[in-house]
Design a protein around this motif. Structure first.
Motif, PDB file in Angstrom:
ATOM      1  N   LEU A   1       0.730  -1.029   0.230  1.00  0.00           N
ATOM      2  CA  LEU A   1      -0.041   0.350  -0.164  1.00  0.00           C
ATOM      3  C   LEU A   1       0.747   1.432  -0.274  1.00  0.00           C
ATOM      4  CD1 LEU A   1      -2.472  -1.051   2.541  1.00  0.00           C
ATOM      5  CD2 LEU A   1      -3.116  -0.390   0.074  1.00  0.00           C
ATOM      6  N   ARG A   2       1.801   0.967   0.443  1.00  0.00           N
ATOM      7  CA  ARG A   2       2.827   2.580   1.130  1.00  0.00           C
ATOM      8  C   ARG A   2       3.366   3.443  -0.444  1.00  0.00           C
ATOM      9  NH1 ARG A   2       7.298   3.720   5.358  1.00  0.00           N
ATOM     10  NH2 ARG A   2       5.480   3.301   6.125  1.00  0.00           N
ATOM     11  N   THR A   3       4.182   2.034  -1.238  1.00  0.00           N
ATOM     12  CA  THR A   3       4.322   1.821  -2.520  1.00  0.00           C
ATOM     13  C   THR A   3       3.498   2.289  -3.303  1.00  0.00           C
ATOM     14  OG1 THR A   3       5.613   0.011  -2.396  1.00  0.00           O
ATOM     15  CG2 THR A   3       5.477   0.581  -4.440  1.00  0.00           C
ATOM     16  N   LEU A   4       2.160   1.491  -4.206  1.00  0.00           N
ATOM     17  CA  LEU A   4       1.335   1.856  -4.182  1.00  0.00           C
ATOM     18  C   LEU A   4       1.015   3.300  -3.826  1.00  0.00           C
ATOM     19  CD1 LEU A   4      -1.668  -0.565  -4.509  1.00  0.00           C
ATOM     20  CD2 LEU A   4       0.064  -0.380  -6.248  1.00  0.00           C
ATOM     21  N   TYR A   5       0.841   4.369  -2.439  1.00  0.00           N
ATOM     22  CA  TYR A   5       0.270   5.531  -2.646  1.00  0.00           C
ATOM     23  C   TYR A   5       1.338   6.946  -3.315  1.00  0.00           C
ATOM     24  CZ  TYR A   5       0.318   9.951   0.099  1.00  0.00           C
ATOM     25  OH  TYR A   5      -0.100  11.324   0.376  1.00  0.00           O
ATOM     26  N   GLU A   6       2.850   6.014  -2.620  1.00  0.00           N
ATOM     27  CA  GLU A   6       4.034   6.719  -3.178  1.00  0.00           C
ATOM     28  C   GLU A   6       4.257   6.738  -4.471  1.00  0.00           C
ATOM     29  OE1 GLU A   6       7.583   5.114  -1.011  1.00  0.00           O
ATOM     30  OE2 GLU A   6       6.848   6.075   0.509  1.00  0.00           O
ATOM     31  N   ASN A   7       4.056   5.847  -5.747  1.00  0.00           N
ATOM     32  CA  ASN A   7       3.955   6.355  -6.848  1.00  0.00           C
ATOM     33  C   ASN A   7       2.518   6.400  -7.394  1.00  0.00           C
ATOM     34  OD1 ASN A   7       6.260   4.548  -6.937  1.00  0.00           O
ATOM     35  ND2 ASN A   7       4.592   2.881  -7.725  1.00  0.00           N
ATOM     36  N   TYR A   8       1.290   6.290  -6.694  1.00  0.00           N
ATOM     37  CA  TYR A   8      -0.026   7.257  -7.461  1.00  0.00           C
ATOM     38  C   TYR A   8       0.692   8.732  -6.833  1.00  0.00           C
ATOM     39  CZ  TYR A   8      -4.247   9.832  -6.863  1.00  0.00           C
ATOM     40  OH  TYR A   8      -5.637  10.548  -6.943  1.00  0.00           O
ATOM     41  N   ARG A   9       1.170   9.397  -5.815  1.00  0.00           N
ATOM     42  CA  ARG A   9       1.333  10.676  -5.376  1.00  0.00           C
ATOM     43  C   ARG A   9       3.243  11.014  -5.988  1.00  0.00           C
ATOM     44  NH1 ARG A   9       5.065  12.343   0.228  1.00  0.00           N
ATOM     45  NH2 ARG A   9       4.769  14.233   0.001  1.00  0.00           N
ATOM     46  N   ALA A  10       3.665  10.242  -6.800  1.00  0.00           N
ATOM     47  CA  ALA A  10       4.573  10.980  -7.488  1.00  0.00           C
ATOM     48  C   ALA A  10       4.459  11.229  -9.068  1.00  0.00           C
ATOM     49  CB  ALA A  10       6.072   9.917  -7.733  1.00  0.00           C
ATOM     50  N   SER A  11       3.054  10.342  -9.768  1.00  0.00           N
ATOM     51  CA  SER A  11       2.429  10.965 -10.710  1.00  0.00           C
ATOM     52  C   SER A  11       1.839  11.896 -10.648  1.00  0.00           C
ATOM     53  CB  SER A  11       2.012   9.101 -11.071  1.00  0.00           C
ATOM     54  OG  SER A  11       0.465   9.150 -10.445  1.00  0.00           O
ATOM     55  N   THR A  12       0.803  12.009 -10.002  1.00  0.00           N
ATOM     56  CA  THR A  12       0.140  13.634  -9.747  1.00  0.00           C
ATOM     57  C   THR A  12       1.261  15.171  -9.389  1.00  0.00           C
ATOM     58  OG1 THR A  12       0.115  13.085  -6.715  1.00  0.00           O
ATOM     59  CG2 THR A  12      -1.389  12.266  -8.993  1.00  0.00           C
ATOM     60  N   VAL A  13       2.337  14.356  -9.179  1.00  0.00           N
ATOM     61  CA  VAL A  13       3.153  15.852  -9.160  1.00  0.00           C
ATOM     62  C   VAL A  13       4.167  15.857 -10.552  1.00  0.00           C
ATOM     63  CG1 VAL A  13       4.998  16.483  -8.423  1.00  0.00           C
ATOM     64  CG2 VAL A  13       3.629  15.453  -6.508  1.00  0.00           C
ATOM     65  N   ALA A  14       3.588  14.394 -11.060  1.00  0.00           N
ATOM     66  CA  ALA A  14       4.525  14.716 -12.071  1.00  0.00           C
ATOM     67  C   ALA A  14       3.679  15.592 -13.569  1.00  0.00           C
ATOM     68  CB  ALA A  14       5.033  13.134 -12.977  1.00  0.00           C
ATOM     69  N   ALA A  15       2.055  14.745 -13.760  1.00  0.00           N
ATOM     70  CA  ALA A  15       0.624  15.016 -14.127  1.00  0.00           C
ATOM     71  C   ALA A  15       1.125  16.643 -14.423  1.00  0.00           C
ATOM     72  CB  ALA A  15      -0.050  14.332 -13.751  1.00  0.00           C
ATOM     73  N   ALA A  16       0.513  17.117 -12.749  1.00  0.00           N
ATOM     74  CA  ALA A  16       0.598  18.943 -12.696  1.00  0.00           C
ATOM     75  C   ALA A  16       1.962  19.685 -12.797  1.00  0.00           C
ATOM     76  CB  ALA A  16       0.663  19.014 -11.245  1.00  0.00           C
ATOM     77  N   ARG A  17       2.983  19.156 -13.042  1.00  0.00           N
ATOM     78  CA  ARG A  17       4.461  20.111 -13.612  1.00  0.00           C
ATOM     79  C   ARG A  17       4.171  19.719 -15.147  1.00  0.00           C
ATOM     80  NH1 ARG A  17       9.271  16.897 -10.387  1.00  0.00           N
ATOM     81  NH2 ARG A  17       8.718  18.264  -8.796  1.00  0.00           N
ATOM     82  N   VAL A  18       3.159  18.444 -15.713  1.00  0.00           N
ATOM     83  CA  VAL A  18       3.940  18.278 -17.225  1.00  0.00           C
ATOM     84  C   VAL A  18       2.341  19.108 -17.921  1.00  0.00           C
ATOM     85  CG1 VAL A  18       2.704  17.563 -19.388  1.00  0.00           C
ATOM     86  CG2 VAL A  18       3.829  16.349 -17.754  1.00  0.00           C
ATOM     87  N   ALA A  19       0.714  19.638 -17.056  1.00  0.00           N
ATOM     88  CA  ALA A  19       0.183  20.493 -17.168  1.00  0.00           C
ATOM     89  C   ALA A  19       0.790  22.130 -16.767  1.00  0.00           C
ATOM     90  CB  ALA A  19      -1.108  20.294 -16.362  1.00  0.00           C
TER      91      ALA A  19
END
Length: 88
Positions: free
Chosen positions: A48-66
């Protein structure tokens, strides 16, 4: 995360522990259930921690791209407006 793992393990092995205290279950069996519950809870917590950290990293990356795409669009709009002013 450790308190959650311990709490989940105690809940999972609770019936065996209660049985050991009452004398209806072997203590070895109750301890085995506790160890297995700790192992399962720890592995699930890591997943669960790994899933959460990956989700968080992907949302940060998506925000940077946007934000980058928005900045590029604003720059293109400003360049187009500048061309219209200088050409017209």
């Amino acid at each position: 995360m450790t308190p959650l793992v311990l709490g989940a393990a105690l809940l999972l092995s609770g019936p065996s522990l209660v049985g050991a205290f009452r004398g209806t279950t072997d203590v070895d069996t109750a301890l085995l259930h506790l160890v297995l519950a700790l192992l399962v809870s720890a592995v699930a917590g890591r997943i669960l921690r790994t899933l959460y950290e990956n989700y968080r990293a992907s949302t940060v990356a998506a925000a940077r791209v946007a934000a980058h795409e928005e900045a590029v669009a604003a720059a293109q709009k400003a360049a187009e407006e500048h061309r219209r002013r200088t050409d017209g």
